[in-house]
Write a protein that holds these residues in place. Structure first.
Motif, PDB file in Angstrom:
ATOM      1  N   TRP A 177      28.095 152.290  55.227  1.00  0.00           N
ATOM      2  CA  TRP A 177      28.521 151.152  54.397  1.00  0.00           C
ATOM      3  C   TRP A 177      27.867 151.528  52.955  1.00  0.00           C
ATOM      4  CZ3 TRP A 177      31.779 148.063  56.132  1.00  0.00           C
ATOM      5  CH2 TRP A 177      31.707 147.987  57.549  1.00  0.00           C
ATOM      6  N   ALA A 224      23.331 140.707  58.527  1.00  0.00           N
ATOM      7  CA  ALA A 224      24.528 141.635  58.292  1.00  0.00           C
ATOM      8  C   ALA A 224      25.227 140.708  57.105  1.00  0.00           C
ATOM      9  CB  ALA A 224      25.250 142.152  59.154  1.00  0.00           C
ATOM     10  N   GLY A 239      26.502 141.209  54.216  1.00  0.00           N
ATOM     11  CA  GLY A 239      27.777 141.783  53.631  1.00  0.00           C
ATOM     12  C   GLY A 239      28.050 141.661  52.151  1.00  0.00           C
ATOM     13  N   GLY A 266      20.435 135.772  53.532  1.00  0.00           N
ATOM     14  CA  GLY A 266      21.059 136.787  54.158  1.00  0.00           C
ATOM     15  C   GLY A 266      20.022 138.017  54.597  1.00  0.00           C
ATOM     16  N   GLU A 272      20.394 142.142  55.010  1.00  0.00           N
ATOM     17  CA  GLU A 272      21.661 143.335  54.747  1.00  0.00           C
ATOM     18  C   GLU A 272      21.129 144.447  54.597  1.00  0.00           C
ATOM     19  OE1 GLU A 272      24.834 145.357  54.659  1.00  0.00           O
ATOM     20  OE2 GLU A 272      24.971 143.526  55.037  1.00  0.00           O
ATOM     21  N   SER A 307      22.679 147.448  53.720  1.00  0.00           N
ATOM     22  CA  SER A 307      23.328 148.241  52.548  1.00  0.00           C
ATOM     23  C   SER A 307      23.287 147.526  51.197  1.00  0.00           C
ATOM     24  CB  SER A 307      24.969 148.403  53.093  1.00  0.00           C
ATOM     25  OG  SER A 307      25.676 148.675  52.008  1.00  0.00           O
ATOM     26  N   VAL A 348      25.321 144.527  49.043  1.00  0.00           N
ATOM     27  CA  VAL A 348      24.643 143.341  48.437  1.00  0.00           C
ATOM     28  C   VAL A 348      24.893 143.357  46.936  1.00  0.00           C
ATOM     29  CG1 VAL A 348      22.567 142.468  47.644  1.00  0.00           C
ATOM     30  CG2 VAL A 348      22.754 143.341  49.956  1.00  0.00           C
ATOM     31  N   VAL A 356      18.726 137.284  49.652  1.00  0.00           N
ATOM     32  CA  VAL A 356      19.184 138.415  50.284  1.00  0.00           C
ATOM     33  C   VAL A 356      17.812 139.315  50.815  1.00  0.00           C
ATOM     34  CG1 VAL A 356      20.405 140.421  51.105  1.00  0.00           C
ATOM     35  CG2 VAL A 356      21.666 138.586  50.091  1.00  0.00           C
ATOM     36  N   THR A 413      29.317 142.551  64.399  1.00  0.00           N
ATOM     37  CA  THR A 413      28.313 143.327  63.911  1.00  0.00           C
ATOM     38  C   THR A 413      27.284 143.799  64.690  1.00  0.00           C
ATOM     39  OG1 THR A 413      29.142 142.262  61.730  1.00  0.00           O
ATOM     40  CG2 THR A 413      27.311 143.647  61.624  1.00  0.00           C
TER      41      THR A 413
END
Length: 247
Positions: free
Chosen positions: A7, A48, A50, A67, A69, A71, A75, A89, A112
């Motif tokens: 990712w 995740a 995303g 969230g 995450e 990656s 973000v 996030v 996921t």
């Protein structure tokens, strides 16, 4: 290849397909409808998150969404559409990272959980969901059903989609429940583009046992977000687990 490698910036910039694929209204609409119903008057946490495919429309429905995450490039793409105040996030692994609040809903969509490549990590993901839920809260997982019935003895690969300009091939290692999805895009030239993603597939019964280990009970299982009946022929499922820790 790690999930961070998969990712990366290139993948994040190509992820959104507004109006088509997983972003099509007929796909996204029922997902958001069901999650909003399950969240009720509480807040939701997306593992995740995303680029915000689900989180943004869910927040627009009035559900506060946070969230987690892994990656940063994903973000960054989310931030083009929603700021930190709208969708906070936490950067980290969904099996271990901690968000700052308690929630009535934690959700993990579009297969996921299979990005976690060991059973131990997948169990840890359930336990992390439990850490974030109020008693009686729900953990929702959308996941495909392993299609091993398509594999004749001795065969380790299956074409799961074939259409003009695209072939999807899964290769299986049944000993460790690993599958690698190969996505081949091509045109009228001699050139083709290949991308790959590793997964650890999970049987529904195994998923239910993971849930029990973390204090969950299976509440409902349907074949899709609209509530279609889950049968032996279903290719995926939406499973809702209720958090009921033992006193």
């Amino acid at each position: 290849m790690t999930q961070e490698d998969l990712w990366d910036t290139d993948a994040a910039q190509r992820y959104d397909t507004p109006g088509t694929g997983m972003f099509a209204p007929e796909v996204l609409g029922p997902t958001v409808d069901r999650l909003a119903e399950l969240a009720g008057d509480g807040a939701a946490l997306e593992f995740a998150v995303g680029t915000g495919r689900v989180a943004i429309p869910l927040a627009e429905r009035g559900v506060p969404v946070t969230g987690i995450e892994l990656s940063r490039p994903m973000v960054d793409q989310l931030r083009v559409k929603a700021d930190e105040a709208t969708i906070p996030v936490v950067i980290g692994d969904m099996a271990t990272a901690l968000a700052p609040e308690q929630y009535t809903l934690v959700y993990l969509v579009y297969n996921t959980i299979s990005n976690l490549l060991t059973q131990a990590e997948q169990v840890a993901c359930f336990r992390n969901a439990a850490r974030h839920l109020t008693t009686g809260g729900r953990f929702v997982i959308e996941l495909w059903v392993p299609e091993l019935r398509k594999l004749p003895p001795g065969q380790t690969a299956v074409v799961w989609q074939s259409e003009p300009g695209y072939i999807g091939v899964d290769t299986y290692d049944v000993l460790i429940q690993h599958v690698v999805s190969h996505h081949i895009h091509f045109d009228d030239t001699k050139q083709a583009e290949l991308s790959r993603g590793p997964h650890r597939y999970i049987w529904p019964a195994e998923l239910d046992l993971m849930a029990q280990l973390a204090g969950f009970e299976l509440e409902t299982r349907h074949a899709d977000w609209t509530g279609a009946e889950f049968t032996a022929e279903s290719r995926s499922h939406v499973s809702v687990y209720r958090y009921q820790p033992k006193q």
